[in-house]
Design a protein around this motif. Structure first.
Motif, PDB file in Angstrom:
ATOM      1  N   GLY A  82       0.792  -1.222   0.000  1.00  0.00           N
ATOM      2  CA  GLY A  82       0.000   0.000   0.000  1.00  0.00           C
ATOM      3  C   GLY A  82       0.821   1.267   0.000  1.00  0.00           C
ATOM      4  O   GLY A  82       0.293   2.354  -0.200  1.00  0.00           O
ATOM      5  N   ASP A  91       0.346   1.354 -10.734  1.00  0.00           N
ATOM      6  CA  ASP A  91      -0.160   1.790  -9.430  1.00  0.00           C
ATOM      7  C   ASP A  91       0.638   2.970  -8.894  1.00  0.00           C
ATOM      8  O   ASP A  91       0.081   3.934  -8.360  1.00  0.00           O
ATOM      9  CB  ASP A  91      -0.114   0.634  -8.423  1.00  0.00           C
ATOM     10  N   ARG A 214     -10.038  10.250  -2.978  1.00  0.00           N
ATOM     11  CA  ARG A 214     -10.474   8.941  -2.474  1.00  0.00           C
ATOM     12  C   ARG A 214     -11.996   8.815  -2.517  1.00  0.00           C
ATOM     13  O   ARG A 214     -12.541   7.834  -3.022  1.00  0.00           O
ATOM     14  CB  ARG A 214      -9.967   8.777  -1.031  1.00  0.00           C
ATOM     15  N   SER A 221      -7.277   3.731  -2.630  1.00  0.00           N
ATOM     16  CA  SER A 221      -7.991   3.036  -1.556  1.00  0.00           C
ATOM     17  C   SER A 221      -7.748   3.764  -0.234  1.00  0.00           C
ATOM     18  O   SER A 221      -6.871   4.620  -0.125  1.00  0.00           O
ATOM     19  CB  SER A 221      -7.494   1.585  -1.458  1.00  0.00           C
ATOM     20  N   GLU A 223      -6.467   2.462   2.437  1.00  0.00           N
ATOM     21  CA  GLU A 223      -5.118   2.087   2.883  1.00  0.00           C
ATOM     22  C   GLU A 223      -4.066   2.920   2.157  1.00  0.00           C
ATOM     23  O   GLU A 223      -3.096   3.406   2.779  1.00  0.00           O
ATOM     24  CB  GLU A 223      -4.884   0.592   2.634  1.00  0.00           C
ATOM     25  N   GLU A 224      -4.230   3.088   0.850  1.00  0.00           N
ATOM     26  CA  GLU A 224      -3.278   3.905   0.090  1.00  0.00           C
ATOM     27  C   GLU A 224      -3.296   5.350   0.551  1.00  0.00           C
ATOM     28  O   GLU A 224      -2.248   6.012   0.614  1.00  0.00           O
ATOM     29  CB  GLU A 224      -3.598   3.811  -1.407  1.00  0.00           C
TER      30      GLU A 224
END
Length: 400
Positions: A82, A91, A214, A221, A223-224
């Protein structure tokens, strides 16, 4: 995997800001050598400039693959999923695009007057109090901490807490593994609280922008989002807060070059680039990349699945690229250092760090005539047990 016995790395304990003496021999005779760091599996250490650039820039070397390995590292904790530093494109590109606009050269130049104001205010306080002063606490920490707090949207009054958590984040031996886990959890909970606040009451800051990305655009996400906020908070102040006293120390121990800069402060931007090349910030090598296929590098066949560690400090002293690389030359024409990295993971905040370092040096030299050590080396305490190098206390005096 080769059966050659890997060397223990780091090869020697760092002395102040000295560069590992074995690097020159390795660049000449063994540009890729097998090493074993305190934690993780063995890997290759790349010491030449061109090889390091390949490791950092060639997509055949992967950061994301480290999550499937026990990566060689200085810290007990492996990389966490993450985090942007453990990602490859696409990503990595997706997350990087979310914050790039906050760190463009144009946006950073708009911040320069505010950073000057912060730096001048801190020097005002130093002058009012009178010498000697601890450069770290009085100036080097508050400049980047104030800037990243304002940019990200973190309350400045919480700086003692997140400074402590940041040290744990960068700990090699200063904190126990249990303390690192505890501090990381506390930082995470703190930022989750700020994120909840921004959801309820958005502001004109980077954290609010990331929350909107987000919630409204589904571009990362939860978490990211939390991991990215943690990375920005730590990296946004730690490296610059270390490099300001590192640069001052280097200049004060190279009086001839300091005199050149004092005589012509228009050289400050060029001086920052040369100091970025000359000063080794990290304790060990850069973070490992994994070969995704067999690749010849530095005369060695690196097999798919093997780790390579880029030695940035060695690359920046490569005699194949820089004339008299062990000499500090503030008028050096070739400033193609890789102090900010290279490739897709090139430091996102490089424009901000450059500007802060320029303002810091200009302000200190312009406003504190005769700046010098207050008590020689006795007035300097060096960091221990952290992955970044530099003074944690540096007592200075000046003419007044």
């Amino acid at each position: 995997m080769t059966t050659a016995e890997p060397r223990s790395y780091p090869f020697s304990l760092p002395e102040r800001l000295d560069v590992e003496p074995m690097f020159a021999n390795l660049r000449a005779n063994e540009p890729l050598t097998r090493v074993r760091l305190p934690y993780g599996e063995p890997g290759w250490l790349a010491t030449r400039y061109e090889d390091v650039k390949v490791v950092l820039g060639d997509p055949r070397f992967s950061r994301a693959a480290s999550l499937q390995h026990d990566e060689p590292r200085m810290r007990p904790q492996p990389s966490q999923p993450g985090g942007i530093l453990s990602m490859d494109p696409p990503d990595h590109s997706r997350l990087r695009r979310l914050v790039t606009k906050a760190f463009t050269v144009r946006r950073i130049e708009q911040l320069r007057p505010r950073v000057r104001e912060i730096a001048d205010g801190l020097v005002d306080a130093m002058i009012d109090q009178g010498p000697p002063a601890d450069l770290v606490e009085a100036f080097a920490l508050p400049v980047p901490v104030t800037v990243i707090c304002e940019l990200l949207g973190v309350p400045y009054e919480d700086r003692v807490d997140f400074r402590h958590w940041s040290d744990a984040f960068l700990s090699t031996t200063k904190f126990t593994p249990e303390e690192v886990v505890d501090c990381t959890g506390r930082m995470r909970a703190y930022l989750e609280g700020l994120i909840a606040q921004r959801r309820a009451e958005p502001r004109d800051d980077l954290l609010s922008g990331l929350v909107a990305a987000r919630d409204n655009e589904d571009r990362l996400s939860e978490e990211e989002l939390v991991m990215l906020a943690m990375a920005l908070l730590v990296a946004g102040h730690e490296t610059t807060a270390s490099q300001i006293p590192n640069f001052v120390y280097t200049l004060l121990t190279h009086p001839g070059q300091l005199a050149v800069l004092r005589a012509d402060l228009s050289l400050v931007p060029k001086a920052v680039e040369e100091l970025m090349r000359f000063v080794p910030l990290g304790l060990g090598a850069g973070i490992a990349r994994y070969a995704t296929e067999d690749i010849e590098l530095g005369g060695v066949l690196v097999r798919a699945g093997e780790a390579v560690l880029p030695a940035l400090a060695s690359a920046n002293r490569d005699e194949r690229v820089f004339a008299d690389p062990d000499e500090l030359d503030l008028r050096r024409q070739d400033t193609s250092h890789i102090g900010f990295g290279h490739g897709v993971h090139h430091c996102l905040g490089a424009p901000l760090a450059r500007m802060e370092l320029q303002v810091a040096l200009d302000t200190l030299l312009r406003r504190l005539p005769g700046l010098r050590f207050a008590d020689g080396e006795a007035g300097i305490d060096w960091k221990e047990g952290l992955s970044t190098r530099g003074p944690e206390r540096m007592m200075l005096t000046w003419d007044h």
